[in-house]
Write a protein that holds these residues in place. Structure first.
Motif, PDB file in Angstrom:
ATOM      1  N   VAL A   1       0.828  -1.199   0.000  1.00  0.00           N
ATOM      2  CA  VAL A   1       0.000   0.000   0.000  1.00  0.00           C
ATOM      3  C   VAL A   1       0.867   1.256   0.000  1.00  0.00           C
ATOM      4  CG1 VAL A   1      -1.633   1.346   1.383  1.00  0.00           C
ATOM      5  CG2 VAL A   1      -1.996  -1.106   1.073  1.00  0.00           C
ATOM      6  N   LEU A   2       1.913   1.268   0.825  1.00  0.00           N
ATOM      7  CA  LEU A   2       2.783   2.448   0.889  1.00  0.00           C
ATOM      8  C   LEU A   2       3.509   2.680  -0.430  1.00  0.00           C
ATOM      9  CD1 LEU A   2       4.065   1.963   4.521  1.00  0.00           C
ATOM     10  CD2 LEU A   2       2.727   3.906   3.681  1.00  0.00           C
ATOM     11  N   LYS A   3       3.866   1.617  -1.124  1.00  0.00           N
ATOM     12  CA  LYS A   3       4.505   1.768  -2.440  1.00  0.00           C
ATOM     13  C   LYS A   3       3.531   2.366  -3.446  1.00  0.00           C
ATOM     14  CE  LYS A   3       8.213  -1.602  -2.067  1.00  0.00           C
ATOM     15  NZ  LYS A   3       8.781  -2.871  -2.551  1.00  0.00           N
ATOM     16  N   THR A   4       2.260   1.970  -3.384  1.00  0.00           N
ATOM     17  CA  THR A   4       1.276   2.551  -4.302  1.00  0.00           C
ATOM     18  C   THR A   4       1.021   4.019  -3.987  1.00  0.00           C
ATOM     19  OG1 THR A   4      -0.664   1.915  -2.990  1.00  0.00           O
ATOM     20  CG2 THR A   4       0.101   0.334  -4.655  1.00  0.00           C
ATOM     21  N   MET A   5       1.376   4.434  -2.775  1.00  0.00           N
ATOM     22  CA  MET A   5       1.225   5.838  -2.381  1.00  0.00           C
ATOM     23  C   MET A   5       2.414   6.692  -2.833  1.00  0.00           C
ATOM     24  SD  MET A   5      -0.318   5.204   1.442  1.00  0.00           S
ATOM     25  CE  MET A   5      -0.356   6.926   1.904  1.00  0.00           C
ATOM     26  N   GLY A   6       3.402   6.045  -3.494  1.00  0.00           N
ATOM     27  CA  GLY A   6       4.506   6.802  -4.059  1.00  0.00           C
ATOM     28  C   GLY A   6       5.824   6.711  -3.309  1.00  0.00           C
ATOM     29  N   TYR A   7       5.858   5.977  -2.209  1.00  0.00           N
ATOM     30  CA  TYR A   7       7.134   5.807  -1.506  1.00  0.00           C
ATOM     31  C   TYR A   7       7.979   4.787  -2.257  1.00  0.00           C
ATOM     32  CZ  TYR A   7       4.974   8.454   2.202  1.00  0.00           C
ATOM     33  OH  TYR A   7       4.364   9.452   2.914  1.00  0.00           O
ATOM     34  N   THR A   8       9.191   5.162  -2.619  1.00  0.00           N
ATOM     35  CA  THR A   8      10.043   4.290  -3.434  1.00  0.00           C
ATOM     36  C   THR A   8      10.885   3.346  -2.591  1.00  0.00           C
ATOM     37  OG1 THR A   8      11.715   6.028  -3.539  1.00  0.00           O
ATOM     38  CG2 THR A   8      10.147   5.895  -5.367  1.00  0.00           C
ATOM     39  N   SER A   9      11.149   3.710  -1.370  1.00  0.00           N
ATOM     40  CA  SER A   9      11.912   2.860  -0.452  1.00  0.00           C
ATOM     41  C   SER A   9      11.030   2.576   0.760  1.00  0.00           C
ATOM     42  CB  SER A   9      13.200   3.559  -0.019  1.00  0.00           C
ATOM     43  OG  SER A   9      13.855   2.802   0.983  1.00  0.00           O
ATOM     44  N   VAL A  10      10.533   1.345   0.850  1.00  0.00           N
ATOM     45  CA  VAL A  10       9.640   0.978   1.948  1.00  0.00           C
ATOM     46  C   VAL A  10      10.201  -0.245   2.658  1.00  0.00           C
ATOM     47  CG1 VAL A  10       7.295   0.348   2.619  1.00  0.00           C
ATOM     48  CG2 VAL A  10       7.654   1.855   0.646  1.00  0.00           C
ATOM     49  N   LYS A  11      10.331  -0.130   3.962  1.00  0.00           N
ATOM     50  CA  LYS A  11      10.793  -1.241   4.787  1.00  0.00           C
ATOM     51  C   LYS A  11       9.714  -1.558   5.810  1.00  0.00           C
ATOM     52  CE  LYS A  11      15.635   0.037   4.326  1.00  0.00           C
ATOM     53  NZ  LYS A  11      16.837   0.492   5.015  1.00  0.00           N
ATOM     54  N   GLY A  12       9.634  -2.826   6.158  1.00  0.00           N
ATOM     55  CA  GLY A  12       8.644  -3.248   7.139  1.00  0.00           C
ATOM     56  C   GLY A  12       9.253  -4.148   8.192  1.00  0.00           C
ATOM     57  N   TYR A  13       8.682  -4.082   9.389  1.00  0.00           N
ATOM     58  CA  TYR A  13       9.188  -4.873  10.511  1.00  0.00           C
ATOM     59  C   TYR A  13       8.042  -5.311  11.405  1.00  0.00           C
ATOM     60  CZ  TYR A  13      13.561  -2.602   9.221  1.00  0.00           C
ATOM     61  OH  TYR A  13      14.649  -2.133   8.526  1.00  0.00           O
ATOM     62  N   VAL A  14       8.192  -6.502  11.984  1.00  0.00           N
ATOM     63  CA  VAL A  14       7.329  -6.947  13.076  1.00  0.00           C
ATOM     64  C   VAL A  14       8.220  -6.969  14.314  1.00  0.00           C
ATOM     65  CG1 VAL A  14       5.869  -8.759  14.010  1.00  0.00           C
ATOM     66  CG2 VAL A  14       5.935  -8.392  11.545  1.00  0.00           C
ATOM     67  N   TRP A  15       7.807  -6.259  15.347  1.00  0.00           N
ATOM     68  CA  TRP A  15       8.557  -6.233  16.595  1.00  0.00           C
ATOM     69  C   TRP A  15       7.792  -7.045  17.624  1.00  0.00           C
ATOM     70  CZ3 TRP A  15      10.013  -1.110  19.590  1.00  0.00           C
ATOM     71  CH2 TRP A  15      10.766  -1.439  20.709  1.00  0.00           C
ATOM     72  N   TYR A  16       8.334  -8.214  17.972  1.00  0.00           N
ATOM     73  CA  TYR A  16       7.775  -9.057  19.022  1.00  0.00           C
ATOM     74  C   TYR A  16       8.346  -8.531  20.332  1.00  0.00           C
ATOM     75  CZ  TYR A  16       6.254 -11.939  15.173  1.00  0.00           C
ATOM     76  OH  TYR A  16       5.649 -12.376  14.021  1.00  0.00           O
ATOM     77  N   VAL A  17       7.618  -7.610  20.936  1.00  0.00           N
ATOM     78  CA  VAL A  17       8.140  -6.801  22.032  1.00  0.00           C
ATOM     79  C   VAL A  17       8.637  -7.626  23.218  1.00  0.00           C
ATOM     80  CG1 VAL A  17       7.595  -4.937  23.646  1.00  0.00           C
ATOM     81  CG2 VAL A  17       6.746  -4.833  21.288  1.00  0.00           C
ATOM     82  N   PRO A  18       7.870  -8.545  23.785  1.00  0.00           N
ATOM     83  CA  PRO A  18       8.366  -9.271  24.960  1.00  0.00           C
ATOM     84  C   PRO A  18       9.612 -10.112  24.679  1.00  0.00           C
ATOM     85  CG  PRO A  18       6.003  -9.557  24.739  1.00  0.00           C
ATOM     86  CD  PRO A  18       6.482  -8.903  23.470  1.00  0.00           C
ATOM     87  N   MET A  19       9.776 -10.546  23.439  1.00  0.00           N
ATOM     88  CA  MET A  19      10.943 -11.355  23.082  1.00  0.00           C
ATOM     89  C   MET A  19      12.127 -10.494  22.672  1.00  0.00           C
ATOM     90  SD  MET A  19       9.290 -14.479  20.887  1.00  0.00           S
ATOM     91  CE  MET A  19       8.058 -13.588  19.961  1.00  0.00           C
ATOM     92  N   GLY A  20      11.883  -9.220  22.420  1.00  0.00           N
ATOM     93  CA  GLY A  20      12.948  -8.354  21.946  1.00  0.00           C
ATOM     94  C   GLY A  20      13.392  -8.707  20.536  1.00  0.00           C
ATOM     95  N   LYS A  21      12.508  -9.341  19.783  1.00  0.00           N
ATOM     96  CA  LYS A  21      12.851  -9.794  18.437  1.00  0.00           C
ATOM     97  C   LYS A  21      12.206  -8.893  17.389  1.00  0.00           C
ATOM     98  CE  LYS A  21      12.708 -13.669  15.291  1.00  0.00           C
ATOM     99  NZ  LYS A  21      12.352 -15.057  15.071  1.00  0.00           N
ATOM    100  N   ILE A  22      13.013  -8.432  16.441  1.00  0.00           N
ATOM    101  CA  ILE A  22      12.511  -7.623  15.333  1.00  0.00           C
ATOM    102  C   ILE A  22      12.739  -8.402  14.052  1.00  0.00           C
ATOM    103  CG2 ILE A  22      12.825  -5.502  14.042  1.00  0.00           C
ATOM    104  CD1 ILE A  22      13.659  -4.194  16.706  1.00  0.00           C
ATOM    105  N   THR A  23      11.663  -8.664  13.329  1.00  0.00           N
ATOM    106  CA  THR A  23      11.720  -9.422  12.094  1.00  0.00           C
ATOM    107  C   THR A  23      11.536  -8.474  10.911  1.00  0.00           C
ATOM    108  OG1 THR A  23      10.805 -11.356  13.204  1.00  0.00           O
ATOM    109  CG2 THR A  23      10.718 -11.339  10.789  1.00  0.00           C
ATOM    110  N   PRO A  24      12.583  -8.316  10.069  1.00  0.00           N
ATOM    111  CA  PRO A  24      12.424  -7.486   8.866  1.00  0.00           C
ATOM    112  C   PRO A  24      11.579  -8.225   7.833  1.00  0.00           C
ATOM    113  CG  PRO A  24      14.657  -8.363   8.997  1.00  0.00           C
ATOM    114  CD  PRO A  24      13.928  -8.850  10.208  1.00  0.00           C
ATOM    115  N   ILE A  25      10.721  -7.495   7.149  1.00  0.00           N
ATOM    116  CA  ILE A  25       9.841  -8.081   6.144  1.00  0.00           C
ATOM    117  C   ILE A  25      10.070  -7.362   4.824  1.00  0.00           C
ATOM    118  CG2 ILE A  25       7.456  -8.621   5.525  1.00  0.00           C
ATOM    119  CD1 ILE A  25       8.364  -9.853   8.213  1.00  0.00           C
ATOM    120  N   GLY A  26      10.424  -8.107   3.801  1.00  0.00           N
ATOM    121  CA  GLY A  26      10.551  -7.569   2.461  1.00  0.00           C
ATOM    122  C   GLY A  26      11.627  -6.500   2.303  1.00  0.00           C
ATOM    123  N   ASN A  27      12.635  -6.543   3.136  1.00  0.00           N
ATOM    124  CA  ASN A  27      13.699  -5.522   3.079  1.00  0.00           C
ATOM    125  C   ASN A  27      14.884  -6.012   2.266  1.00  0.00           C
ATOM    126  OD1 ASN A  27      12.019  -4.184   4.805  1.00  0.00           O
ATOM    127  ND2 ASN A  27      13.238  -4.549   6.600  1.00  0.00           N
TER     128      ASN A  27
END
Length: 124
Positions: free
Chosen positions: A98-124
């Motif tokens: 959705v953000l890419k269709t809005m014109g952003y050319t560089s889009v990164k996504g993350y899921v932050w599993y807060v209690p585990m302190g784990k950050i999972t990059p998505i599509g980066n």
């Protein structure tokens, strides 16, 4: 038991214990100090959107937890407090699209599993 005592006890049982809260605060602080998450809160983004609807062309909407933008760059983060699930990745992938269709050319996504302190990059 008096009516008020029962209600008060029920409320106390549902609240996180002070030790759990302290552990979670410590985990978040460590994650912010040692991972990419520190960049998300450093004030360098030109725009910050928390829990804001993004209306899709079909009229439906999406509501990411946090979106930050500057120039043509966007980062989308979703906070999770349970176990890892495939649907979390799919959710971030949708936000990225959705953000890419809005014109952003560089889009990164993350899921932050807060209690585990784990950050999972998505599509980066």
């Amino acid at each position: 038991l008096k009516q008020g005592t029962f209600t008060k006890a029920k409320r106390l049982l549902s609240l996180p214990q002070q030790e759990e809260v302290a552990n979670l605060k410590s985990q978040i602080s460590t994650t912010l100090d040692t991972t990419i998450a520190g960049e998300w809160f450093d004030g360098s983004w030109s725009a910050l959107y928390r829990e804001r609807n993004i209306v899709l062309p079909n009229g439906k909407s999406k509501r990411p937890d946090r979106v930050m933008t500057r120039n043509n760059e966007a980062v989308v983060i979703d906070y999770k407090f349970g176990k890892e699930e495939r649907e979390h990745i799919a959710q971030i992938e949708q936000y990225i699209k959705v953000l890419k269709t809005m014109g952003y050319t560089s889009v990164k996504g993350y899921v932050w599993y807060v209690p585990m302190g784990k950050i999972t990059p998505i599509g980066n």
